[in-house]
Design a protein around this motif. Structure first.
Motif, PDB file in Angstrom:
ATOM      1  N   ASN A  37       1.443  -0.954  -0.039  1.00  0.00           N
ATOM      2  CA  ASN A  37      -0.070  -0.411   0.040  1.00  0.00           C
ATOM      3  C   ASN A  37       0.594   1.003   0.128  1.00  0.00           C
ATOM      4  O   ASN A  37       1.146   1.816   1.122  1.00  0.00           O
ATOM      5  CB  ASN A  37      -1.183  -0.099   1.173  1.00  0.00           C
ATOM      6  CG  ASN A  37      -2.119  -0.114   0.675  1.00  0.00           C
ATOM      7  OD1 ASN A  37      -2.283   0.755   0.042  1.00  0.00           O
ATOM      8  ND2 ASN A  37      -3.016  -0.872   1.971  1.00  0.00           N
ATOM      9  N   THR A  38       1.265   1.236  -1.442  1.00  0.00           N
ATOM     10  CA  THR A  38       1.973   2.737  -1.587  1.00  0.00           C
ATOM     11  C   THR A  38       1.447   4.295  -1.482  1.00  0.00           C
ATOM     12  O   THR A  38       0.584   4.442  -2.817  1.00  0.00           O
ATOM     13  CB  THR A  38       3.118   2.751  -2.238  1.00  0.00           C
ATOM     14  OG1 THR A  38       4.070   1.411  -2.675  1.00  0.00           O
ATOM     15  CG2 THR A  38       4.242   4.023  -2.121  1.00  0.00           C
ATOM     16  N   THR A  98       5.027   8.301  -3.365  1.00  0.00           N
ATOM     17  CA  THR A  98       6.059   8.285  -4.599  1.00  0.00           C
ATOM     18  C   THR A  98       6.835   9.268  -5.212  1.00  0.00           C
ATOM     19  O   THR A  98       6.117  10.289  -5.507  1.00  0.00           O
ATOM     20  CB  THR A  98       5.787   7.259  -5.682  1.00  0.00           C
ATOM     21  OG1 THR A  98       4.887   6.162  -5.151  1.00  0.00           O
ATOM     22  CG2 THR A  98       7.196   6.426  -6.473  1.00  0.00           C
ATOM     23  N   SER A 136      10.031   6.093  -1.565  1.00  0.00           N
ATOM     24  CA  SER A 136       8.508   5.657  -1.381  1.00  0.00           C
ATOM     25  C   SER A 136       8.413   5.365  -0.197  1.00  0.00           C
ATOM     26  O   SER A 136       8.955   4.755   0.836  1.00  0.00           O
ATOM     27  CB  SER A 136       8.676   4.568  -3.102  1.00  0.00           C
ATOM     28  OG  SER A 136       9.174   3.837  -2.200  1.00  0.00           O
ATOM     29  N   LYS A 145       2.023   2.963   3.059  1.00  0.00           N
ATOM     30  CA  LYS A 145       0.717   4.202   4.195  1.00  0.00           C
ATOM     31  C   LYS A 145       0.549   2.834   5.817  1.00  0.00           C
ATOM     32  O   LYS A 145       1.246   2.216   5.971  1.00  0.00           O
ATOM     33  CB  LYS A 145      -0.704   2.936   3.740  1.00  0.00           C
ATOM     34  CG  LYS A 145      -1.820   3.447   4.472  1.00  0.00           C
ATOM     35  CD  LYS A 145      -3.050   3.139   3.234  1.00  0.00           C
ATOM     36  CE  LYS A 145      -4.396   3.802   4.122  1.00  0.00           C
ATOM     37  NZ  LYS A 145      -5.266   3.479   2.990  1.00  0.00           N
ATOM     38  N   ILE A 177       3.923  11.271  -6.586  1.00  0.00           N
ATOM     39  CA  ILE A 177       2.261  10.497  -6.114  1.00  0.00           C
ATOM     40  C   ILE A 177       1.953  10.412  -5.310  1.00  0.00           C
ATOM     41  O   ILE A 177       2.457   9.530  -4.059  1.00  0.00           O
ATOM     42  CB  ILE A 177       2.608   9.558  -7.547  1.00  0.00           C
ATOM     43  CG1 ILE A 177       2.924   9.947  -8.610  1.00  0.00           C
ATOM     44  CG2 ILE A 177       0.813   9.033  -7.814  1.00  0.00           C
ATOM     45  CD1 ILE A 177       3.194   9.168  -9.952  1.00  0.00           C
ATOM     46  N   ASP A 219      -1.142   8.928  -2.921  1.00  0.00           N
ATOM     47  CA  ASP A 219      -2.972   8.497  -2.769  1.00  0.00           C
ATOM     48  C   ASP A 219      -3.210   8.517  -4.469  1.00  0.00           C
ATOM     49  O   ASP A 219      -4.570   8.800  -4.776  1.00  0.00           O
ATOM     50  CB  ASP A 219      -3.461   9.175  -2.138  1.00  0.00           C
ATOM     51  CG  ASP A 219      -4.900   8.436  -1.691  1.00  0.00           C
ATOM     52  OD1 ASP A 219      -5.973   8.756  -1.951  1.00  0.00           O
ATOM     53  OD2 ASP A 219      -4.421   6.862  -1.285  1.00  0.00           O
ATOM     54  N   ASN A 220      -2.986   7.804  -4.982  1.00  0.00           N
ATOM     55  CA  ASN A 220      -1.988   7.189  -6.793  1.00  0.00           C
ATOM     56  C   ASN A 220      -3.646   8.723  -7.565  1.00  0.00           C
ATOM     57  O   ASN A 220      -3.183   8.451  -8.609  1.00  0.00           O
ATOM     58  CB  ASN A 220      -3.998   6.325  -6.992  1.00  0.00           C
ATOM     59  CG  ASN A 220      -3.437   5.288  -5.953  1.00  0.00           C
ATOM     60  OD1 ASN A 220      -2.392   4.966  -6.408  1.00  0.00           O
ATOM     61  ND2 ASN A 220      -3.805   4.333  -5.237  1.00  0.00           N
ATOM     62  N   LYS A 221      -2.549  10.234  -7.314  1.00  0.00           N
ATOM     63  CA  LYS A 221      -2.790  11.488  -7.655  1.00  0.00           C
ATOM     64  C   LYS A 221      -1.381  12.000  -7.406  1.00  0.00           C
ATOM     65  O   LYS A 221      -0.311  12.233  -7.456  1.00  0.00           O
ATOM     66  CB  LYS A 221      -3.534  11.645  -7.252  1.00  0.00           C
ATOM     67  CG  LYS A 221      -4.949  11.740  -6.458  1.00  0.00           C
ATOM     68  CD  LYS A 221      -5.662  12.639  -5.991  1.00  0.00           C
ATOM     69  CE  LYS A 221      -7.095  11.843  -5.634  1.00  0.00           C
ATOM     70  NZ  LYS A 221      -6.929  11.365  -3.985  1.00  0.00           N
TER      71      LYS A 221
END
Lengths: 354, 596, 293
Positions: B277-278, B281, B312, B315, B348, B350-352
């Motif tokens: 759960n990265t 990054t 990176s 979580k 990046i 939370d994937n944004k």
């Protein structure tokens, strides 16, 4: 903020480099402002309520004379051309012609300037000496009676309307006590009997250089009364600035350190601490010069001191616009230069990393 | 040898407008001639008051010496007249101050200030004073004495200034030197050099040293005997070995505990669980500041504050970033939060992709990442009530009714350990530790996913420090947060962090699980960093490692490996090429020593 | 309950300020005098013994009368009671000071706040214009403008306004820049607060203190400038009972009727002194450095 120790280039070169850059930037800034000033004064000349041509030739002129005057003054040209002419004339030192005397404003100013310079320089010197002394003692005795008294005197001095003080001094020292003259730079008999040296136009300075003690004494006696109301403002401002600056400095760690090293208290106060306040004092003196320039309008007219102030108050009386404009422009430029010099002096202060 | 300094039953009070506060109540301190004695206390414990009182420099309107005696070479200082004390200062006793920048007069050259001591105090003439000053400069190991003495304080580095201060204290020819936190404001790696200098000078010249600090390990490395000062009272004293190994007092024990690194047993478990759960990054992030002077720009000259940083974060983990001042930690964090415009790179969260978000989305996204700043005084708007400070994120990101809002803010305050009614006060009514709690409450108000803590404890005292750290720890589990902690205090990082990154001059030199790196640092800089800080395991000054040279300017970083000019293991290749990150022994290191 | 707590805190803050102000004896005097001046200005028509003298009445039979029970400050060259004129003059001076300073403060601070917060080109433009205005010594600019517009009280006020607004711009900008760098502003940015909200709630409230100090000192300066302009003939015109005008007219009679010059000048002095002392006291109190104690 990123801050590291250990310079790479030899430090003196770096310092000179930085200083040069600052000077250039400051000068460029000055030029921009100068342009702005000229623009404003030009705009002001365009909004004169009176018709300059009419004023020039006087009340009894005929239509043709007014027309001729209009042509001669270039008032029919389009605005940009007038502005260009204006700037060109300025660069040649031509500030226009006085409505009243029809002489070049520049010439009239040239005669008037040294008198005002002398007065202002005198007032500044006296003001600084009094101001620093008051400021140091006020800081030394902070919170005690001496401090409150000095602070009250300071603020009182700044609050006195200069023209009123001038009048009061005249009443007391001339009207009642008869020990000081009513006005002017020299007594009439001295001017008649002696040949006044005219090197810089500043009588005190000139007579000092040429060793003319009689003239010197007379000039000094005459300058006392006008100086007093004029020096009150810089004295008060310098005293206040010195006091607050000094108090701040005295609370600094390095003062405590110097005490712990056994340095004499008087040396600490008058040298170590005071030198740190110089930068602030210089700025503040520069700011007061503007105020003093305008105070001279009032004081000179009361003491009939033949300087710029008297010139402009007379001009106001007769609504001699070119004269008024000329003095305005001159004063603004003077003020600009003085601020520039003050900024440069501060830049030499080793503390300021520019 | 008899006692050079003896303090008996000293009671000092501080008078404010309404009341009288007791700041010192010392029963007995005795320092033998030629020895060094350490006094450990936090800010507010009275150590500076003590230092000033011994020299008769205590400002007596607010301060008041009620009773006691201070025997300096058998003479009672407190009974002396002002004149006699003046003679004492700079002759029998002199002081080394804490902040060398603020204790040197900025508008006079250092040489002038040193000579002045000799002229005023010892009545030397100018030439003799100059000679002696240069001698002293050599004694304190200043490079290029003549040249350095002609400089102004701001032109010298921190370490050089501190040496000057030491020199000035010695020039007085004092027999007792009071060193008040002499290394507080220095980089950790410079610190060791100064400590060694003091130690050597003490031995060579036979001066008695009273060493005051707030760091127990520092003092224990240098002093023969120590005393622990708390709220003006000595709670424990004795030989260093005794106090460290056999602490009697609770407070002493707490100090020792906060200094000793602790193991965090659970960290490994959490890591494996959250591994996939990265949450963050960072990819080749760079932040260069162009060197700009007024209107002109020097082409191609940049301050490379952050130079190609990638990492990176998973979580639920805590990342610690360590490094000395100026290495780029704060810039890194400000840039990845997009509070500063990055020069290059991608982040990046939370994937944004943070840098590609449009303004509105970015502002919305902000509620997921909060930051707690270093300075508890200026990070809160002095003109706002606490309830508005804590509730600001709520006002920005949520719509709430007034009553609901107040309820929420009150519960947040209670969550961080402050009484609910305190939200109606102004920040200045709280202490440093409490203000930090307010800042933490503010950051929690919108349930963020990640919190960045920039030096959260450096401005607070030890007692508050441990409670803040415990609070953070419990919150983390409660609210499933991810932390990034920046600190120059290694013990704080060691306590909190699962993973750490070591930075030097804008680059990462070593990164990996914190236990592994702390137990076995591989990169020469990391080793030196950990070893230059006095800790309980280092009892001798000689063991302190000081790195030669100073931290270079980030404008012209050294070519090749950034650390090469100061590295003991520097090889030819280090001077020309930059090392890349290699995985060695469960962590990553950027060093040619480990390149295959 | 909640709103009450809110108000309580704000009131406590104000009370602290007033208490601190009162600690300095000079400031206490200043505050009392300020109230006194305001009261005089409001009640002038009621207190003055000869209110009609301040407007248009003349008494040619009683010119230049010295101090007496009937005329506490004597009479001027048209027989008007100087005391009454001075009382009415308070209205002119105070109202001018108040209006001019408020307007200059709002205009100047607004521009300064924009320049300081936004920086860049906006900052450059605003500041260059400000610098140009600032390079004219204030009285000089006022004199020039007033002489162009024509002598009258209204025009003098306009001239003064034009001379004084730039100081606030410069002051506000400096403050805005220093506050902008503070951590709580960065914190607000990190929270995601909108620009406007940051300016309104964070930056401006922290810039207000020096502006208030400057404003109170400027009240005194404006009174003095108005008096000076009138003295030069550019401000109030006869028969307006403006203090500076009275001193100017008295110049001709200075050796015979000293009371004519002294009392109006004294009035100017006291008014200016009051505001200077007030400003000085405010500065001591509002400066966060000295406030800690």
């Amino acid at each position: 903020m990123v801050g590291y120790g250990g310079a790479k280039a030899p430090p003196c070169i770096e310092k000179v480099d930085k200083m040069r850059r600052y000077i250039i930037k400051r000068l460029m800034l000055g030029v921009v402002i100068l342009f702005g000033i000229i623009l404003i004064t030009f705009t002001l000349t365009q909004v004169l309520p009176a018709d300059p041509a009419q004023k020039w030739v006087g009340d009894k002129a005929t239509e043709e004379q007014i027309e001729a005057a209009r042509k001669a003054l270039g008032l029919d040209d389009p605005l940009p051309k007038q502005f260009l002419n204006y700037v060109i004339k300025l660069l040649h030192g031509n500030l226009g012609y006085s409505f009243q005397t029809h002489r070049m404003v520049t010439d009239e100013l040239k005669e008037a300037i040294p008198a005002t310079m002398e007065l202002i320089i005198m007032a500044i010197i006296v003001g600084i000496i009094i101001g620093i002394t008051f400021g140091v003692y006020s800081a030394k005795y902070k919170g005690r009676l001496a401090d409150h008294i000095i602070r009250f005197i300071n603020i009182g001095g700044i609050s006195l309307p200069s023209f009123w003080t001038a009048l009061a001094l005249q009443i007391v020292f001339y009207g009642i006590l008869h020990i000081l003259p009513l006005g002017g730079r020299l007594s009439t008999d001295i001017t008649v009997l002696y040949n006044i040296p005219h090197i810089t136009g500043m009588i005190i300075f000139d007579s000092l250089i040429t060793g003319n003690w009689i003239i010197l004494k007379d000039a000094l006696v005459h300058i006392i009364l006008p100086t007093i109301p004029l020096c009150l403002y810089p004295a008060g401002v310098v005293a206040r600035m010195t006091r607050s600056s000094l108090l701040e400095v005295l609370g600094e760690d390095y003062i405590m350190a110097e005490r712990s090293y056994g340095i004499k208290e008087s040396f600490i106060l008058w040298h170590y601490a005071l030198k740190n306040t110089m930068g602030a004092t210089v700025t503040v003196v520069a700011l007061t010069i503007g105020y003093m320039l305008t105070s001279t309008f009032l004081i000179e007219s009361i003491f009939s001191w033949p300087g710029i102030g008297k010139y402009i108050s007379d001009a106001i009386m007769s609504l001699d616009y070119p004269a008024i404009m000329g003095v305005t422009l001159f004063s603004a430029v003077m003020y600009l230069l003085l601020n520039l010099i003050a900024d440069l002096i501060i830049a030499m202060d080793p503390r300021i990393r520019v | 040898m008899g006692n050079y300094l003896e303090i008996n039953n000293l009671i000092v009070n501080y008078k404010t407008i309404d009341d009288k506060k007791n700041v010192l109540n010392i029963s007995r301190i005795a320092v033998e001639k030629g020895k060094s004695y350490g006094i450990v206390g936090e800010s507010g414990s009275g150590k500076t008051v003590l230092a000033l009182t011994i020299q008769g420099l205590l400002a007596t309107p607010p301060g008041e010496i009620e009773s006691g005696e201070i025997l300096l070479d058998s003479q009672d200082v407190l009974k002396m007249s002002a004149k006699e004390i003046k003679k004492l200062r700079g002759n029998k006793v002199s002081m080394i101050f804490q902040d060398p920048m603020s204790t040197l007069n900025p508008v006079f050259t250092v040489g002038f200030q040193m000579e002045r001591i000799l002229i005023d105090n010892k009545h030397y003439n100018k030439t003799l004073a100059k000679e002696k000053t240069i001698e002293m400069a050599r004694l304190v190991k200043l490079p290029d004495p003549e040249d350095t003495l002609n400089k102004y304080p701001h032109e010298l580095s921190g370490g050089q200034r501190q040496r000057i201060i030491i020199g000035m204290a010695l020039l007085c020819g004092a027999e007792l030197i009071i060193a008040d936190e002499p290394t507080r404001n220095l980089d950790v790696t410079i610190q060791a050099g100064i400590l060694k200098l003091i130690y050597e000078l003490q031995n060579d010249l036979g001066v008695t040293v009273l060493f005051i600090a707030n760091n127990l390990s520092l003092v224990s490395a240098v002093c023969d005997e120590i005393a622990i000062l708390r709220n003006g009272i000595i709670v424990e004293q004795g030989t260093t070995a005794n106090v460290i190994n056999n602490p009697q007092n609770e407070y002493t024990k707490m100090l020792l505990k906060s200094v000793t690194p602790q193991m965090k047993g659970k960290s490994n478990c959490q890591n494996t669980l959250a591994r996939d759960n990265t949450i963050l990054t960072v990819d080749h992030l760079k932040k260069y500041y162009p060197v700009q002077n007024q209107f002109t720009r020097r082409k191609n000259l940049f301050v490379k504050a952050v130079d190609d940083v990638s990492f990176s974060l998973s979580k639920g983990t805590t990342l610690g970033i360590v490094g000395e001042s100026g290495c780029g930690k704060s810039t890194l964090v400000n840039t990845l939060l997009y509070l500063i415009n990055p020069t290059e790179g991608e982040v990046i969260f939370d994937n944004k992709a943070m840098f590609s978000l449009e303004k509105k989305k970015l502002r919305e996204e902000r509620k997921n990442v909060q930051i707690v700043f270093q300075d508890p005084f200026w990070s809160l708007n002095p003109r706002m009530l606490v309830k508005d400070i804590i509730g600001e994120p709520l006002k920005v990101h949520k719509k709430m009714g007034r009553d609901e809002y107040i309820k929420e803010v009150m519960s947040l305050a209670e969550l961080v350990g402050l009484p609910g009614t305190s939200i109606f006060k102004y920040p200045h009514e709280f202490s440093g530790g409490q203000r930090q709690r307010i800042a933490i409450a503010r950051s929690l108000s919108v349930n963020p996913k990640m919190i960045v803590l920039d030096e959260p404890t450096s401005a607070i005292d030890i007692v508050s420090q441990s409670s803040i750290l415990e609070l953070l720890d419990s919150l983390k589990n409660q609210m499933q947060l991810t932390y990034i902690i920046i600190s120059h205090d290694l013990s704080v990082v060691h306590y909190m962090a699962d993973e750490i990154i070591v930075m030097y001059l804008g680059k990462i030199v070593e990164s990996g699980p914190s236990d592994i790196i702390f137990n076995d640092p591989k990169h020469p800089y990391t080793q030196a960093l950990f070893n230059s800080i006095p800790s309980m395991s280092i009892n001798n000054v000689d063991d302190l490692v000081s790195i030669k040279g100073e931290v270079p300017s980030a404008i012209n970083p050294p070519i090749g490996c950034r650390f090469n000019p100061r590295c003991e293991h520097c090889m030819e290749i280090c001077k020309t090429n930059q090392p890349s990150m290699q995985t060695i022994s469960n962590r990553e290191v950027a060093c040619f020593l480990f390149e295959s | 309950m909640i709103y009450w707590n809110n108000i309580k805190s704000r009131v406590k803050d104000i009370r602290l300020t007033v208490y601190l102000l009162g600690k300095n004896p000079l400031t206490k005097i200043a505050m009392l005098l300020t109230i006194l001046l305001i009261v005089i200005a409001i009640l002038a028509p009621i207190i003055a013994p000869y209110p009609e003298d301040a407007v248009s009445a003349t008494h040619p039979e009683n010119t230049l009368a010295p101090i007496s029970a009937a005329h506490w400050f004597g009479t001027d060259e048209l027989g008007r009671d100087i005391f009454s004129k001075i009382l009415f003059g308070t209205r002119i001076s105070l109202s001018t000071a108040f209006i001019t300073v408020c307007m200059a403060m709002f205009i100047g601070s607004f521009l300064g706040a924009i320049a300081g917060t936004f920086g860049g080109i906006i900052n450059e433009i605003i500041m260059r214009i400000t610098d140009v205005f600032l390079s004219f010594p204030s009285l000089l600019l006022a004199v020039t403008i007033a002489s162009l517009l024509g002598p009258s009280t209204r025009n003098a006020q306009i001239a003064i306004l034009i001379s004084y607004w730039p100081w606030y711009t410069r002051l506000m900008r400096g403050q805005a820049i220093s506050v902008r760098e503070k951590q709580f502003v960065k914190a607000a940015e990190a929270i995601g607060t909108s620009r406007i909200r940051i300016i309104a709630k964070h930056i401006v409230p922290n810039c207000v203190a020096p502006i208030i100090v400057q404003a109170s000192m400027d009240m005194g300066a404006v009174i003095l400038t108005l008096a000076s302009l009138s003295f030069l003939g550019l401000g109030a015109q006869s028969p307006t009972p403006e203090w500076g005008l009275m001193v100017a007219t008295s110049k001709n009679y200075v050796l015979n009727a000293w009371w004519y010059s002294v009392f109006p000048g004294l009035a100017i002095f006291i008014a200016v002194l009051t505001f200077n002392l007030l400003g000085d006291g405010l500065r001591e109190v509002l400066d966060p450095k000295t406030r800690k104690n």
